[in-house]
Design a protein around this motif. Structure first.
Motif, PDB file in Angstrom:
ATOM      1  N   UNK A 152     -23.872  22.319  10.991  1.00  0.00           N
ATOM      2  CA  UNK A 152     -23.645  21.148  10.083  1.00  0.00           C
ATOM      3  C   UNK A 152     -24.740  20.590   9.845  1.00  0.00           C
ATOM      4  N   UNK A 153     -25.265  20.319   8.612  1.00  0.00           N
ATOM      5  CA  UNK A 153     -26.542  19.427   8.280  1.00  0.00           C
ATOM      6  C   UNK A 153     -26.277  18.050   8.362  1.00  0.00           C
ATOM      7  N   UNK A 154     -27.231  17.583   9.236  1.00  0.00           N
ATOM      8  CA  UNK A 154     -27.136  16.057   9.439  1.00  0.00           C
ATOM      9  C   UNK A 154     -28.661  15.625   9.772  1.00  0.00           C
ATOM     10  N   UNK A 199     -35.557  27.273   8.963  1.00  0.00           N
ATOM     11  CA  UNK A 199     -34.195  26.970   8.632  1.00  0.00           C
ATOM     12  C   UNK A 199     -33.890  26.973   7.046  1.00  0.00           C
ATOM     13  N   UNK A 200     -32.516  27.678   6.749  1.00  0.00           N
ATOM     14  CA  UNK A 200     -32.348  27.373   5.501  1.00  0.00           C
ATOM     15  C   UNK A 200     -30.861  26.537   5.308  1.00  0.00           C
ATOM     16  N   UNK A 201     -31.255  25.762   4.201  1.00  0.00           N
ATOM     17  CA  UNK A 201     -30.189  24.926   3.767  1.00  0.00           C
ATOM     18  C   UNK A 201     -29.066  25.781   2.802  1.00  0.00           C
ATOM     19  N   UNK A 202     -27.605  25.931   3.109  1.00  0.00           N
ATOM     20  CA  UNK A 202     -26.859  26.572   2.249  1.00  0.00           C
ATOM     21  C   UNK A 202     -25.507  25.695   2.279  1.00  0.00           C
ATOM     22  N   UNK A 209     -10.285  23.007  10.231  1.00  0.00           N
ATOM     23  CA  UNK A 209      -9.818  23.747   9.158  1.00  0.00           C
ATOM     24  C   UNK A 209     -10.811  24.290   8.119  1.00  0.00           C
ATOM     25  N   UNK A 210     -10.770  25.147   7.284  1.00  0.00           N
ATOM     26  CA  UNK A 210     -11.775  25.406   6.224  1.00  0.00           C
ATOM     27  C   UNK A 210     -11.986  24.359   5.150  1.00  0.00           C
ATOM     28  N   UNK A 211     -13.383  24.180   5.182  1.00  0.00           N
ATOM     29  CA  UNK A 211     -13.794  23.155   4.171  1.00  0.00           C
ATOM     30  C   UNK A 211     -15.218  23.438   3.693  1.00  0.00           C
ATOM     31  N   UNK A 212     -15.431  22.934   2.646  1.00  0.00           N
ATOM     32  CA  UNK A 212     -16.837  23.385   2.239  1.00  0.00           C
ATOM     33  C   UNK A 212     -17.838  22.291   2.767  1.00  0.00           C
ATOM     34  N   UNK A 213     -19.319  22.813   3.171  1.00  0.00           N
ATOM     35  CA  UNK A 213     -19.779  21.814   3.937  1.00  0.00           C
ATOM     36  C   UNK A 213     -21.484  22.278   3.707  1.00  0.00           C
ATOM     37  N   UNK A 214     -22.360  21.320   3.807  1.00  0.00           N
ATOM     38  CA  UNK A 214     -23.815  21.596   3.607  1.00  0.00           C
ATOM     39  C   UNK A 214     -24.061  22.078   5.161  1.00  0.00           C
ATOM     40  N   UNK A 215     -24.922  23.167   5.153  1.00  0.00           N
ATOM     41  CA  UNK A 215     -25.192  23.730   6.381  1.00  0.00           C
ATOM     42  C   UNK A 215     -26.602  24.183   6.660  1.00  0.00           C
TER      43      UNK A 215
END
Length: 297
Positions: free
Chosen positions: A221-223, A232-235, A206-212
């Motif tokens: 998903x940023x990991x 790559x662009x971090x958003x 489900x919708x959630x805010x995340x670092x990508x």
């Protein structure tokens, strides 16, 4: 008159009971994703009021979404079943599998080595999973009882006929079967069943805010597991995941869908398939089929 979901449920329960009747040591492959959660509920119904007669097993790549692993452990506790976990990292440490390198490195295909070793370790003769024919063209070739040879390999040309819902589980020594109770279900059917049964899901659906990491037009998903490159662009954005795989190869969807109804509406309106978000499937036209031939689930 029974509705369509009830017909699908009855078919799946029949398949699960056939697995229990025809095989000596089946195992239910459980990742904590929506399809394996659905199969777990069907297994509950198939054998109620007795406990589910299968061990559950997860092949853990070590690159999973933390939310999924937390959910997995909670549900296993609620179900009261035994969970066997085998780790891809152990296969790498023992030089049975080699870590990929580069921009698109993923451990997804390395699961095959760990899975086949686990099947041999425990002597499982049937592996139950949540694969569906509508997911991908190679999975559309599968039978409900899909026989694998003594090397774990799958040959699409040697699939057995399954006329009149007769399932043939006869295997030779060393062979095993992959059983697909929800093979005839669609993605929409799974979501409808989840709604009907009021099943809990990992929050990443489900919708959630995340670092990508925005890469080649996709949002990952940023990991720490991603091999970042200059392009790559971090958003940060609000997303959800339509399918659950490794963090390195499962792309997110920009979405505000926070309920099952909203997810189903978005999925129906989408012009891409469910597995369209799986980066590892895009390595070639037959990427998943090649992995399946080598023993991948």
């Amino acid at each position: 008159m029974r509705n369509y979901l009830e017909e699908l449920e009855n078919e799946s329960i029949y398949i699960l009971r056939e697995v229990a009747a025809q095989f000596q040591k089946p195992v239910l492959l459980f990742s904590g994703g929506k399809d394996s959660i659905t199969v777990a509920r069907l297994a509950q119904k198939a054998f109620y009021p007795a406990k589910i007669p299968f061990v559950f097993m997860h092949i853990d790549t070590g690159h999973n979404f933390p939310e999924t692993i937390t959910f997995r452990d909670q549900l296993i506790k609620e179900l009261g079943v035994e969970l066997v976990v085998r780790y891809v990292q152990d296969s790498i440490n023992s030089n049975k599998a080699q870590e990929e390198t580069g921009k698109y490195a993923s451990r997804n295909s390395l699961q095959t080595v760990t899975l086949l070793d686990a099947i041999e370790e425990f002597g499982f003769d049937a592996c139950i999973g949540g694969a569906r024919r509508d997911e991908e063209k190679s999975r559309a070739k599968e039978r409900i009882f899909s026989v694998r040879d003594d090397f774990g390999q799958w040959d699409a040309k040697k699939q057995r006929p399954e006329m009149f819902t007769i399932l043939n589980g006869k295997i030779n020594f060393g062979e095993n079967v992959r059983a697909f109770p929800i093979s005839n279900w669609t993605e929409e059917d799974v979501w409808s069943y989840i709604k009907q049964e009021n099943l809990a899901l990992p929050s990443i659906y489900f919708a959630h805010e995340r670092k990508l990491v925005k890469r080649d037009g996709a949002f990952l998903a940023h990991s720490e597991y991603l091999n970042l490159v200059d392009t790559d662009e971090i958003v940060n954005d609000v997303v959800r995941f339509r399918t659950v795989g490794d963090m390195t190869c499962t792309a997110a969807l920009l979405s505000n869908a926070a309920t099952i109804e909203e997810v189903m509406y978005e999925n129906k309106a989408s012009k891409s398939s469910e597995r369209g978000a799986r980066i590892d499937d895009k390595r070639s036209e037959a990427a998943l089929e090649q992995r399946k031939k080598g023993g991948y689930f």
